[in-house]
Design an enzyme around this catalytic site. Structure first.
Site, PDB file in Angstrom:
ATOM      1  N   SER B  32      17.134  65.135  17.955  1.00 38.97           N
ATOM      2  CA  SER B  32      15.853  65.680  17.486  1.00 38.97           C
ATOM      3  C   SER B  32      15.692  67.164  17.807  1.00 38.97           C
ATOM      4  O   SER B  32      15.137  67.914  17.018  1.00 38.97           O
ATOM      5  CB  SER B  32      14.688  64.915  18.117  1.00 38.97           C
ATOM      6  OG  SER B  32      14.761  63.556  17.780  1.00 38.97           O
ATOM      7  N   GLU B  53      13.100  64.836  32.822  1.00 38.60           N
ATOM      8  CA  GLU B  53      12.836  66.231  32.496  1.00 38.60           C
ATOM      9  C   GLU B  53      12.713  67.127  33.725  1.00 38.60           C
ATOM     10  O   GLU B  53      13.197  68.261  33.728  1.00 38.60           O
ATOM     11  CB  GLU B  53      11.573  66.333  31.634  1.00 38.60           C
ATOM     12  CG  GLU B  53      11.687  65.660  30.267  1.00 38.60           C
ATOM     13  CD  GLU B  53      11.553  64.137  30.302  1.00 38.60           C
ATOM     14  OE1 GLU B  53      11.162  63.588  31.359  1.00 38.60           O
ATOM     15  OE2 GLU B  53      11.839  63.483  29.278  1.00 38.60           O
ATOM     16  N   PHE B  78       6.996  67.114  26.920  1.00 38.60           N
ATOM     17  CA  PHE B  78       7.764  66.710  28.103  1.00 38.60           C
ATOM     18  C   PHE B  78       8.343  67.912  28.843  1.00 38.60           C
ATOM     19  O   PHE B  78       8.496  67.884  30.058  1.00 38.60           O
ATOM     20  CB  PHE B  78       8.882  65.739  27.708  1.00 38.60           C
ATOM     21  CG  PHE B  78       8.398  64.571  26.900  1.00 38.60           C
ATOM     22  CD1 PHE B  78       7.291  63.838  27.313  1.00 38.60           C
ATOM     23  CD2 PHE B  78       9.017  64.216  25.715  1.00 38.60           C
ATOM     24  CE1 PHE B  78       6.819  62.773  26.560  1.00 38.60           C
ATOM     25  CE2 PHE B  78       8.557  63.148  24.957  1.00 38.60           C
ATOM     26  CZ  PHE B  78       7.458  62.428  25.380  1.00 38.60           C
ATOM     27  N   ARG B 162       8.544  70.391  14.517  1.00 41.08           N
ATOM     28  CA  ARG B 162       9.395  69.331  13.994  1.00 41.08           C
ATOM     29  C   ARG B 162       9.718  69.541  12.519  1.00 41.08           C
ATOM     30  O   ARG B 162      10.849  69.372  12.096  1.00 41.08           O
ATOM     31  CB  ARG B 162       8.719  67.968  14.146  1.00 41.08           C
ATOM     32  CG  ARG B 162       9.624  66.848  13.599  1.00 41.08           C
ATOM     33  CD  ARG B 162       9.005  65.476  13.711  1.00 41.08           C
ATOM     34  NE  ARG B 162       8.130  65.183  12.589  1.00 41.08           N
ATOM     35  CZ  ARG B 162       7.704  63.965  12.288  1.00 41.08           C
ATOM     36  NH1 ARG B 162       8.044  62.940  13.034  1.00 41.08           N
ATOM     37  NH2 ARG B 162       6.899  63.770  11.264  1.00 41.08           N
TER      38      ARG B 162
HETATM   39  C1  LIG Z   1       8.962  61.458  29.324  1.00 42.36           C
HETATM   40  C2  LIG Z   1       9.570  61.126  28.022  1.00 42.36           C
HETATM   41  N1  LIG Z   1      10.711  61.735  27.658  1.00 42.36           N
HETATM   42  C3  LIG Z   1      11.266  61.467  26.450  1.00 42.36           C
HETATM   43  C4  LIG Z   1      10.664  60.582  25.600  1.00 42.36           C
HETATM   44  C5  LIG Z   1      11.242  60.329  24.223  1.00 42.36           C
HETATM   45  N2  LIG Z   1      11.773  58.974  24.139  1.00 42.36           N
HETATM   46  C6  LIG Z   1      11.101  57.963  23.535  1.00 42.36           C
HETATM   47  S1  LIG Z   1      11.899  56.506  23.604  1.00 42.36           S
HETATM   48  C7  LIG Z   1      13.206  57.198  24.442  1.00 42.36           C
HETATM   49  C8  LIG Z   1      14.382  56.355  24.842  1.00 42.36           C
HETATM   50  C9  LIG Z   1      13.949  55.168  25.632  1.00 42.36           C
HETATM   51  O1  LIG Z   1      15.046  54.395  26.025  1.00 42.36           O
HETATM   52  P1  LIG Z   1      14.760  53.014  26.776  1.00 42.36           P
HETATM   53  O2  LIG Z   1      13.833  53.222  27.904  1.00 42.36           O
HETATM   54  O3  LIG Z   1      16.089  52.428  27.104  1.00 42.36           O
HETATM   55  O4  LIG Z   1      13.970  52.165  25.704  1.00 42.36           O
HETATM   56  P2  LIG Z   1      14.502  51.121  24.625  1.00 42.36           P
HETATM   57  O5  LIG Z   1      15.969  51.312  24.440  1.00 42.36           O
HETATM   58  O6  LIG Z   1      14.212  49.790  25.205  1.00 42.36           O
HETATM   59  O7  LIG Z   1      13.729  51.356  23.393  1.00 42.36           O
HETATM   60  C10 LIG Z   1      12.978  58.574  24.644  1.00 42.36           C
HETATM   61  C11 LIG Z   1      13.927  59.481  25.299  1.00 42.36           C
HETATM   62  C12 LIG Z   1       9.459  59.975  26.011  1.00 42.36           C
HETATM   63  N3  LIG Z   1       8.773  59.128  25.231  1.00 42.36           N
HETATM   64  N4  LIG Z   1       8.959  60.247  27.230  1.00 42.36           N
END
Ligand SMILES: Cc1ncc(C[n+]2csc(CCOP(=O)(O)OP(=O)(O)O)c2C)c(N)n1
Lengths: 274, 310
Positions: B32, B53, B78, B162
């Protein structure tokens, strides 16, 4: 008991159908992580938690925190199925003016107690609720669903430390360990294993299960409730996109919704003919 | 039309070839933020720090302390939010040579909703001493800004979006840190704008011309340090200022201009931006309209402020 399990399995199947339809309609949102978490969310709302859809703010309710807030569709379809709001509302997911925001929002959605979406903050809020409920001498329990990628946030371990320190045995964390995050395998992006050993080292009671085996989920939730003196982490091995082979185990379906071509096949996988 | 984050990815990959001191960090959003383009080309100079972060900011500060030029990226909410205190202590306080390039700023993140819409990041970064804050208007300016950030010694925060945005500047446009650019000349009022609001102001100025209102468009690509000279000139020459930004009216460009003019040249002023509210889910274009971040609002405010002038 057998019947109860079969019942929950059928509920979870229907909730998967609702997730797929909702995300197809919104064309924005998170598919993989909603489908991996839904069995646990289903068991919580239809087996374990004390709650009252007619009175979302009922004092006697257990609390739920979807720490991996991007899996909001899993929570929303469950709340709708419980009757917190009409199922039609699901079709408004992520639209301007809708109470169903992209990530759980306690300001507008009946049944949602805390705002999540910024990863890593949910376990702290869950422990805060657990501490508060105990202070008031209440028996209510608090459940939090976390992602395995989310465990990379340092705040998770600050919360883990605090919950064990304060013996929050009314707190249960469920780790949706599907092994994937956005940029790929959790083990390759930033290895968090072994999750169980880490929680154990922080003083938690740890139960490992298959997060799609309803019997194991129910047993684990019962064991967690019975365990005294420490919070419990249920480390659940799951499959991202579970139930729809098109989406299973694919990091690329993290934040991608089913398109028109995929919808019929996805619904067919879920045994849905309508 | 190109998204500023796409321009960032391109610029980073180019710069990586020119300067082997450049290293890049991301927090599980490299697809992204477009740092993935650099990661592909220079895998050993790319560090995916996972969803962590605050640690990413500290690590970047460490890399800078041994002579690297780290660029770190994640969504604006973030980067500026999760990393604020680490940015303050580990980066800005020691004047570490860290470049924070935050993508998905503003309300145009859209459907993810208020939790992901960063309308405070410019304010909180601007409040930190030693920090340079840049919000490019388009892809071309982004490329220049990334180049300038790499060449500059010290902390820089660049805020990107974005979605694809209209072009404001021609190919090869030279970006200079701290310099405002008059994009459209005018005498009756000045739109002082940043980010995607600059293109909206150009549209508004064209339409106002037909009504006999001559609007200047002053693009401020660097919110901090603010180009005081051009702002003062705009205030003195046009006597009315309308600022516009895809950000809260508290503490961003509007705040910066108001603070400066209040002390030097009190001027009729109106700030267009998000009025001290959180975002909400919706499509980007719907949200821009919902928050009044468009040419129509600028036209109305221009008419109003000109009518108030004498
Ligand atoms: C603090 C923060 N950093 C980055 C994100 C962007 N983000 C959304 S979902 C995700 C990945 C999540 O992975 P996981 O916790 O393994 O969830 P799942 O695979 O179960 O969907 C990220 C990096 C966020 N929502 N919050």
């Amino acid at each position: 008991m057998k019947e109860k399990i079969a019942d929950l399995e059928e509920k979870a199947r229907r909730l998967r159908v609702a997730i797929v339809k909702t995300l197809h309609k919104s064309q924005s949102g998170h598919t993989g992580g909603s489908l991996s978490a839904i069995d646990m969310v289903c068991a919580l709302y239809f087996h374990k938690m004390r709650h009252n859809p007619a009175d979302p703010a009922w004092d006697g309710r257990d609390r739920f925190v979807l720490s991996k807030g991007h899996a909001a569709p899993a929570l929303y379809v469950t709340l709708a199925e419980c009757g917190y709001f009409p199922a039609e509302d699901l079709m408004m997911l992520r639209r301007l003016g809708s109470h169903l925001q992209g990530h759980p929002d306690s300001k507008g959605t009946p049944g949602v107690d805390v705002c999540t979406g910024s990863l890593g903050q949910g376990l702290s809020m869950a422990n805060g609720m657990a501490l508060g409920l105990k202070l008031d001498g209440k028996e209510n329990r608090v459940y939090a669903v976390l992602g395995d990628g989310e465990l990379q946030e340092g705040q998770i371990w600050e919360a883990a430390m605090a919950a064990a320190h304060y013996k929050s045995d009314n707190l249960c964390a469920l780790i949706d360990s599907n092994g994937l995050q956005i940029d790929g395998d959790v083990s390759k992006v930033m290895n968090v294993s072994s999750i169980s050993d880490k929680f154990k080292a922080f003083g938690w009671n740890v139960i490992e299960i298959d997060g799609h085996d309803m019997r194991q989920i129910v047993d684990a939730l019962d064991q967690a409730e019975a365990h005294k003196g420490a919070p419990t982490a249920i480390v659940a091995k799951t499959v991202k996109g579970k139930g729809v082979h098109l989406f299973e185990n694919k990091a690329s379906y993290h934040g991608v919704t089913p398109n028109d071509d995929e919808l019929p096949e996805a619904l067919r996988c879920l045994g849905c003919c309508d | 039309m190109i998204a500023t984050r796409d321009a960032y990815g391109e610029a980073l990959a180019e710069l990586g070839g020119e300067n082997d001191k450049i290293v890049v960090l991301d927090a599980d959003l490299s697809g992204s933020t477009k740092t993935g383009v650099f990661a592909k080309k220079f895998p050993n100079r790319f560090f995916n720090m996972g969803i962590a972060e605050a640690n990413m900011v500290g690590t970047a500060a460490g890399l800078a302390a041994v002579g690297k030029v780290p660029f770190l990226s994640t969504f604006a909410i973030f980067a500026a939010g999760r990393g604020w205190e680490q940015i303050r202590q580990s980066v800005a306080y020691p004047k570490a040579n860290v470049k924070i390039v935050a993508t998905h700023g503003g309300v145009t993140v859209g459907e993810d909703g208020g939790s992901h819409q960063s309308v405070e990041d410019v304010a909180i970064m601007r409040a930190i001493p030693n920090m340079t804050v840049i919000v490019p208007a388009d892809g071309e300016e982004t490329k220049g800004a990334i180049r300038a950030a790499a060449a500059y010694k010290g902390p820089v925060y660049v805020r990107l979006g974005r979605n694809k945005v209209p072009s404001v500047f021609p190919a090869g446009h030279k970006f200079e840190i701290g310099k405002g650019v008059v994009v459209v000349p005018g005498t009756d009022l000045t739109f002082i704008t940043t980010g995607l609001m600059t293109a909206a102001a150009v549209t508004a100025a064209e339409k106002l011309k037909a009504e006999g209102i001559s609007a200047r468009v002053l693009h401020i690509g660097t919110i901090k340090p603010l180009d005081k000279e051009v702002v003062l000139q705009a205030a003195e020459e046009t006597g009315a200022i309308v600022t516009a930004e895809e950000h809260s009216v508290v503490g961003g460009l509007g705040g910066a201009v108001a603070e400066f003019l209040a002390e030097t040249c009190p001027t009729l002023m109106k700030r267009v931006g998000v009025y001290d509210r959180f975002g909400t889910s919706g499509k980007s274009d719907e949200l821009l309209k919902y928050f009044g971040l468009n040419a129509e609002t600028l036209i109305e405010e221009a008419r109003e402020i000109v009518s108030r002038k004498k």
